[in-house]
Design a protein around this motif. Sequence first.
Motif, short mmCIF file in Angstrom:
data_model
loop_
_atom_site.label_atom_id
_atom_site.label_comp_id
_atom_site.label_asym_id
_atom_site.label_seq_id
_atom_site.Cartn_x
_atom_site.Cartn_y
_atom_site.Cartn_z
N ILE A 1 0.84 -1.19 0.00
CA ILE A 1 0.00 0.00 0.00
C ILE A 1 0.87 1.25 0.00
N ILE A 2 0.68 2.07 -1.01
CA ILE A 2 1.22 3.43 -0.97
C ILE A 2 0.03 4.30 -0.60
N ALA A 3 -0.02 4.72 0.66
CA ALA A 3 -1.21 5.38 1.19
C ALA A 3 -1.00 6.88 1.30
N HIS A 4 -2.12 7.60 1.35
CA HIS A 4 -2.04 9.05 1.48
C HIS A 4 -2.72 9.54 2.76
N ARG A 5 -3.21 8.63 3.59
CA ARG A 5 -3.78 9.01 4.88
C ARG A 5 -3.12 8.19 5.99
N LEU A 6 -2.82 8.82 7.11
CA LEU A 6 -2.21 8.11 8.24
C LEU A 6 -3.17 7.08 8.81
N SER A 7 -4.49 7.33 8.69
CA SER A 7 -5.45 6.35 9.19
C SER A 7 -5.33 5.03 8.46
N THR A 8 -5.04 5.08 7.16
CA THR A 8 -4.84 3.85 6.39
C THR A 8 -3.54 3.18 6.79
N ILE A 9 -2.48 3.97 6.95
CA ILE A 9 -1.18 3.41 7.31
C ILE A 9 -1.24 2.73 8.68
N SER A 10 -1.98 3.32 9.59
CA SER A 10 -2.00 2.78 10.96
C SER A 10 -2.67 1.42 11.06
N GLU B 1 2.77 0.50 15.70
CA GLU B 1 3.03 0.78 17.12
C GLU B 1 4.52 0.97 17.38
N GLN B 2 5.33 0.10 16.75
CA GLN B 2 6.77 0.19 16.96
C GLN B 2 7.34 1.49 16.38
N LEU B 3 6.91 1.83 15.18
CA LEU B 3 7.49 3.00 14.52
C LEU B 3 6.92 4.32 15.05
N ALA B 4 5.79 4.24 15.74
CA ALA B 4 5.20 5.47 16.29
C ALA B 4 6.10 6.11 17.34
N THR B 5 6.95 5.31 17.99
CA THR B 5 7.80 5.83 19.06
C THR B 5 9.28 5.74 18.75
N SER B 6 9.61 5.42 17.46
CA SER B 6 11.01 5.19 17.12
C SER B 6 11.77 6.47 16.78
N GLY B 7 11.04 7.56 16.56
CA GLY B 7 11.70 8.81 16.17
C GLY B 7 11.99 8.90 14.69
N GLY B 8 11.51 7.95 13.88
CA GLY B 8 11.78 7.96 12.44
C GLY B 8 10.71 8.70 11.67
#
Length: 638
Positions: free
Chosen positions: A544-553, A573-580
């Motif tokens: 998926i190449i998405a354009h909304r964060l709701s889809t990515i989540s 969940e992991q990447l939400a707090t990774s600083g990336g």
Amino acid sequence: MRSLVRILSTTKELWPSYLGIVLSSVLMSVTSLVTPFLIGRATDEVVALAGGRGGTTRTIVLIALALLAAELLNTVLTNVGGYLGDTMTARLRQILSTRYFEKLLGLPQRYFDNELSGTIIGRLSRSIAEVTNFLKSFSNNFFTMLITTVAVLVISAFYAWPLAVLLAVMFPAYMWLTARTSSNWQRLEGEKNEQVDIANGRFSEVIGQIRVVKSFVRERAELAAFDQRYGRTIALTRQQARHWHGMDTARRAVLNVAFLGIYLVIFLQTAHGVFTVGVMVLLIQLMNMARQPVMMMSFIIDSGQRAIAGSVSYFEVMDETVEERATVGSVATAVDAGPEGPQAPARTIDDHVIAFHEVDFAYEPGRPVLRDVTFHADAGERIALVGESGGGKSTLVNLLLGLYPPDAGRVTLQGQETASLPLDVLRRRVGVVFQDPSLFSGTIRENIAYGRPDATDEEVREAARRANADRFIERFPEGYEALIGERGVKLSGGQKQRVAVARAMLKDAPVLVLDEATSSLDTKSERLVQEGLEELMTARTTLIIAHRLSTISSVDRIVTLRDGRVDEIGTPEQLATSGGIYAELLTLQASNTLADRARLKAFGIDAGGADTGDPDGADLDSGGVHGQGDGADLARRS
């Protein structure tokens, strides 16, 4: 000339027609040559009868009947040859056009990146029209011209050798002057063709994007540029015309001087009693018959030069290198081998459904787009690709589909390296819903069944239902047989996208790619399309190449790309707090500053969640069908 010989040698199935035309031409020449002899004999009989020196009315009538028979036979043979020439030309056009189209379908994506579609189409029309027109003219006239010329030389030599000498000198001189004309003419014709191809390419592009042209008020500029291209052909034509007509004057002067000598010989020999009046009439008619082929030669050479210049463009395309695993040449094999075409290699490299192993890629040398990209997707996983616009997300899709080969590393699909899979097998395993639905003119049913034209009506309807498309389709008076116009112009953005989703559903590929499939839709349209996409993604491995964060989540894992390299891989969940990158996007989403909103858009992420594009699509299923300008509102009519 080699290109024309090449065309003849590659259309061997037309040789029966060629031979039929040659035979009819030979017989036509014979009947044409009989006519002067009959008229000459009739002239002597009339003179003798009028002068009381012999001759009979019966003989004159018989000669007239023989003349009628020869003329009727010539008429029949002319039309038989014409019929064969017309049908051969149509068949030749079909063969050359189909081979050209087949070649284009087999060329790699890079070729189309560098060519305008209008130029490709214009080149086909011009090249094939010029080649077929020449071959028709050549086949119908050349052999008649050749036989007539030889026969006139032989007959002239029999009656008076000076006539044959004058003709023998005239023909080579005319041919030499004609050859002198050709090379410069062809060069200029090639330059003209280049200007016309560019103009026609732009013409097609402008018509295809007429809304953009009108909205930016660029009509006058586009017209001026188009006119300028054709204006350049006028200067080139002037050069051509000066050269051609100057040389043609010299050729005709040679012809006129030669025929002056010929007529003087005939008139003086008749005046001194060497020739009878009938022989004089016979020889004058024969000389006129000799003049016609010579004059016709100019027309054939002119047509031939155009054909040579046109065939150069044709063979430039035909000599392009096709994809190593092009699907066009394997149609018969694919039909015989079942729905997945030829059997794929049995060896598997890994257990992943999709995998990129240390992949490098650049569209242009020295400008890498992907560097050392490595990640995988397992059965049933949903993987989101996140990165700045131009960061290589869509390029990964292109590599997966085999539209381009990786410069380094390898891509695998269902454990098999894509570079070793036949392209038809590879692409049957992947369903794609692009941001641009890319529909074709025709009916809604034809577009849904594009990947499976043998699908039943029930299968088409079921795919439309699952894609949330059935409701608006059934509101059309023609239902699934409704015509949607070029690129689906009579449908709204949301309706086109739902047809595209139904098309992917009916294809039923095990791997799915969603390339910003809802980015150009308003909120309601996106919701309806997204429902169809959720149905489509069930039990499929999805990129998926998405354009909304709701889809990515909601995906299983996220792959972030930075400067063409994989930056992070992990769950939302992991990447939400990774600083990336993903964590940065979440922070930007929470911000209300214009700078942060602009930064979000740089990643192709919709910052607001409100309507984005397609402003006409407020309530598509309540009757709105939107096109360009005055495009028909099919649903509203119901």
